[in-house]
Motif scaffolding. Structure first.
Motif, PDB file in Angstrom:
ATOM      1  N   MET A   1       9.954   6.582 -13.480  1.00 12.41           N
ATOM      2  CA  MET A   1      10.689   5.626 -12.661  1.00 12.41           C
ATOM      3  C   MET A   1      10.108   5.664 -11.238  1.00 12.41           C
ATOM      4  SD  MET A   1      13.809   3.834 -11.955  1.00 12.41           S
ATOM      5  CE  MET A   1      14.702   3.915 -13.225  1.00 12.41           C
ATOM      6  N   ASP A   2       9.556   6.867 -10.843  1.00 14.64           N
ATOM      7  CA  ASP A   2       8.751   7.160  -9.600  1.00 14.64           C
ATOM      8  C   ASP A   2       7.695   6.308  -9.523  1.00 14.64           C
ATOM      9  OD1 ASP A   2      10.920   8.582  -8.298  1.00 14.64           O
ATOM     10  OD2 ASP A   2       9.896  10.649  -9.172  1.00 14.64           O
ATOM     11  N   ASP A   3       7.099   6.205 -10.635  1.00 13.00           N
ATOM     12  CA  ASP A   3       5.550   5.617 -10.566  1.00 13.00           C
ATOM     13  C   ASP A   3       5.735   3.853 -10.492  1.00 13.00           C
ATOM     14  OD1 ASP A   3       4.372   7.850 -10.971  1.00 13.00           O
ATOM     15  OD2 ASP A   3       4.492   7.770 -13.360  1.00 13.00           O
ATOM     16  N   GLU A   4       6.936   3.524 -10.580  1.00  9.84           N
ATOM     17  CA  GLU A   4       7.294   1.937 -10.459  1.00  9.84           C
ATOM     18  C   GLU A   4       7.444   1.618  -9.082  1.00  9.84           C
ATOM     19  OE1 GLU A   4      10.179   0.849 -13.107  1.00  9.84           O
ATOM     20  OE2 GLU A   4       9.275   1.721 -14.808  1.00  9.84           O
ATOM     21  N   ARG A   5       7.884   2.618  -8.285  1.00 16.92           N
ATOM     22  CA  ARG A   5       8.192   2.267  -6.877  1.00 16.92           C
ATOM     23  C   ARG A   5       6.686   1.982  -5.984  1.00 16.92           C
ATOM     24  NH1 ARG A   5      11.738   6.845  -4.360  1.00 16.92           N
ATOM     25  NH2 ARG A   5      10.095   7.917  -5.218  1.00 16.92           N
ATOM     26  N   GLN A   6       6.926   0.902  -5.201  1.00 22.28           N
ATOM     27  CA  GLN A   6       5.608   0.921  -4.386  1.00 22.28           C
ATOM     28  C   GLN A   6       5.595   1.851  -3.175  1.00 22.28           C
ATOM     29  OE1 GLN A   6       6.073  -3.209  -2.700  1.00 22.28           O
ATOM     30  NE2 GLN A   6       5.086  -3.869  -4.680  1.00 22.28           N
ATOM     31  N   ARG A   7       4.334   2.238  -2.976  1.00 23.46           N
ATOM     32  CA  ARG A   7       3.973   3.223  -2.144  1.00 23.46           C
ATOM     33  C   ARG A   7       3.866   2.863  -0.562  1.00 23.46           C
ATOM     34  NH1 ARG A   7       0.979   8.396  -4.583  1.00 23.46           N
ATOM     35  NH2 ARG A   7       1.894   8.050  -6.629  1.00 23.46           N
ATOM     36  N   ILE A   8       4.456   3.339   0.320  1.00 27.67           N
ATOM     37  CA  ILE A   8       4.203   2.870   1.814  1.00 27.67           C
ATOM     38  C   ILE A   8       2.894   3.443   2.345  1.00 27.67           C
ATOM     39  CG2 ILE A   8       5.221   2.325   3.979  1.00 27.67           C
ATOM     40  CD1 ILE A   8       8.004   2.546   2.198  1.00 27.67           C
ATOM     41  N   SER A   9       2.332   2.930   2.982  1.00 24.50           N
ATOM     42  CA  SER A   9       1.191   3.391   3.785  1.00 24.50           C
ATOM     43  C   SER A   9       1.542   3.255   5.296  1.00 24.50           C
ATOM     44  CB  SER A   9      -0.192   2.625   3.427  1.00 24.50           C
ATOM     45  OG  SER A   9      -1.065   3.099   4.305  1.00 24.50           O
ATOM     46  N   TYR A  10       1.280   4.605   5.946  1.00 23.68           N
ATOM     47  CA  TYR A  10       1.605   4.682   7.324  1.00 23.68           C
ATOM     48  C   TYR A  10       0.488   4.798   8.063  1.00 23.68           C
ATOM     49  CZ  TYR A  10       6.203   5.813   5.721  1.00 23.68           C
ATOM     50  OH  TYR A  10       7.648   5.795   5.246  1.00 23.68           O
ATOM     51  N   ILE A  11      -0.593   4.514   7.661  1.00 31.01           N
ATOM     52  CA  ILE A  11      -2.012   4.239   8.311  1.00 31.01           C
ATOM     53  C   ILE A  11      -1.780   2.965   9.175  1.00 31.01           C
ATOM     54  CG2 ILE A  11      -4.433   4.252   8.184  1.00 31.01           C
ATOM     55  CD1 ILE A  11      -4.114   5.947   5.630  1.00 31.01           C
ATOM     56  N   ARG A  12      -2.112   3.041  10.180  1.00 33.32           N
ATOM     57  CA  ARG A  12      -2.092   1.884  11.054  1.00 33.32           C
ATOM     58  C   ARG A  12      -3.567   1.244  11.183  1.00 33.32           C
ATOM     59  NH1 ARG A  12       2.106   1.199  15.451  1.00 33.32           N
ATOM     60  NH2 ARG A  12       3.766   2.464  14.714  1.00 33.32           N
ATOM     61  N   LYS A  13      -3.454   0.006  10.460  1.00 35.30           N
ATOM     62  CA  LYS A  13      -4.975  -0.732  10.655  1.00 35.30           C
ATOM     63  C   LYS A  13      -5.042  -1.578  11.862  1.00 35.30           C
ATOM     64  CE  LYS A  13      -4.740  -1.620   5.848  1.00 35.30           C
ATOM     65  NZ  LYS A  13      -4.699  -2.830   4.722  1.00 35.30           N
ATOM     66  N   PRO A  14      -6.258  -1.422  12.532  1.00 33.42           N
ATOM     67  CA  PRO A  14      -6.429  -2.210  13.884  1.00 33.42           C
ATOM     68  C   PRO A  14      -6.528  -3.818  13.594  1.00 33.42           C
ATOM     69  CG  PRO A  14      -8.512  -1.264  12.857  1.00 33.42           C
ATOM     70  CD  PRO A  14      -7.283  -0.808  12.073  1.00 33.42           C
ATOM     71  N   PHE A  15      -6.170  -4.443  14.446  1.00 39.86           N
ATOM     72  CA  PHE A  15      -6.144  -5.968  14.470  1.00 39.86           C
ATOM     73  C   PHE A  15      -7.559  -6.319  14.385  1.00 39.86           C
ATOM     74  CE2 PHE A  15      -2.111  -5.384  16.707  1.00 39.86           C
ATOM     75  CZ  PHE A  15      -1.320  -6.292  15.822  1.00 39.86           C
ATOM     76  N   ALA A  16      -7.848  -7.570  13.680  1.00 36.03           N
ATOM     77  CA  ALA A  16      -9.069  -8.096  13.419  1.00 36.03           C
ATOM     78  C   ALA A  16      -9.581  -8.807  14.945  1.00 36.03           C
ATOM     79  CB  ALA A  16      -8.961  -9.309  12.420  1.00 36.03           C
ATOM     80  N   ARG A  17     -10.685  -8.305  15.204  1.00 35.80           N
ATOM     81  CA  ARG A  17     -11.204  -8.461  16.447  1.00 35.80           C
ATOM     82  C   ARG A  17     -11.292 -10.099  16.651  1.00 35.80           C
ATOM     83  NH1 ARG A  17     -16.901  -5.542  16.557  1.00 35.80           N
ATOM     84  NH2 ARG A  17     -16.023  -4.537  14.920  1.00 35.80           N
ATOM     85  N   ARG A  18     -11.624 -10.924  15.661  1.00 32.72           N
ATOM     86  CA  ARG A  18     -11.772 -12.425  15.912  1.00 32.72           C
ATOM     87  C   ARG A  18     -10.197 -12.912  15.876  1.00 32.72           C
ATOM     88  NH1 ARG A  18     -16.067 -11.591  12.009  1.00 32.72           N
ATOM     89  NH2 ARG A  18     -18.218 -11.819  13.356  1.00 32.72           N
ATOM     90  N   GLY A  19      -9.347 -12.123  15.463  1.00 31.04           N
ATOM     91  CA  GLY A  19      -7.842 -12.408  15.423  1.00 31.04           C
ATOM     92  C   GLY A  19      -7.598 -12.576  16.791  1.00 31.04           C
ATOM     93  N   PHE A  20      -7.934 -11.880  17.666  1.00 33.22           N
ATOM     94  CA  PHE A  20      -7.613 -11.589  19.008  1.00 33.22           C
ATOM     95  C   PHE A  20      -7.924 -13.062  19.781  1.00 33.22           C
ATOM     96  CE2 PHE A  20      -7.010  -7.030  19.053  1.00 33.22           C
ATOM     97  CZ  PHE A  20      -5.919  -6.866  19.526  1.00 33.22           C
ATOM     98  N   VAL A  21      -9.070 -13.458  19.455  1.00 29.79           N
ATOM     99  CA  VAL A  21      -9.972 -14.631  20.002  1.00 29.79           C
ATOM    100  C   VAL A  21      -9.139 -15.842  19.557  1.00 29.79           C
ATOM    101  CG1 VAL A  21     -11.983 -15.785  20.068  1.00 29.79           C
ATOM    102  CG2 VAL A  21     -12.114 -13.441  20.269  1.00 29.79           C
ATOM    103  N   SER A  22      -8.812 -15.850  18.206  1.00 26.53           N
ATOM    104  CA  SER A  22      -8.051 -17.109  17.363  1.00 26.53           C
ATOM    105  C   SER A  22      -6.682 -17.283  18.113  1.00 26.53           C
ATOM    106  CB  SER A  22      -7.911 -16.899  16.023  1.00 26.53           C
ATOM    107  OG  SER A  22      -7.185 -17.772  15.680  1.00 26.53           O
ATOM    108  N   ALA A  23      -6.044 -16.060  18.348  1.00 26.39           N
ATOM    109  CA  ALA A  23      -4.848 -16.433  18.917  1.00 26.39           C
ATOM    110  C   ALA A  23      -4.708 -16.688  20.561  1.00 26.39           C
ATOM    111  CB  ALA A  23      -4.029 -14.897  18.964  1.00 26.39           C
ATOM    112  N   GLY A  24      -5.818 -16.216  21.234  1.00 29.55           N
ATOM    113  CA  GLY A  24      -6.211 -16.663  22.428  1.00 29.55           C
ATOM    114  C   GLY A  24      -6.159 -18.096  22.755  1.00 29.55           C
TER     115      GLY A  24
END
Length: 107
Positions: A1-24
């Motif tokens: 039952m424990d294997d069926e649960r999804q694992r949560i990752s607490y590692i923060r990923k940086p934003f995409a560099r080109r994503g900042f440009v696109s949003a701007g």
């Protein structure tokens, strides 16, 4: 039952560099769109040539936002939130401006 649960990752990923440009660029396109729409409504449809310049600037900014948003999806192990926002806003504005240009040419 424990294997069926999804694992949560607490590692923060940086934003995409080109994503900042696109949003701007998407934000700049949205501002230009608002200014052109506001001036046109205030002038009751009899606006001057500067409204066309604001609209064309919005069109160009939205094209650049869509391009940078699409290219930012090639980056690995980054957060794509800003890229999705920029791509979404840019696409909506691009479709709007293309429809406006086609209506202007056909009518």
């Amino acid at each position: 039952m424990d294997d069926e649960r999804q694992r949560i990752s607490y590692i923060r990923k940086p934003f995409a560099r080109r994503g900042f440009v696109s949003a701007g660029f998407a934000a700049a396109a949205l501002v230009c769109f608002g200014v052109s729409l506001g001036i046109s409504v205030y002038a009751m449809g009899n606006a001057e040539l500067n409204v066309a310049a604001w609209g064309f600037s919005s069109l160009v900014f939205s094209v650049v936002a869509v391009c940078y948003g699409a290219v930012s999806f090639t980056e690995k192990e980054v957060n794509m939130l800003l890229a999705r926002i920029g791509l979404g806003i840019g696409t909506v504005l691009l479709v709007f401006w293309v429809c406006m240009v086609l209506l202007g040419l056909l009518l």
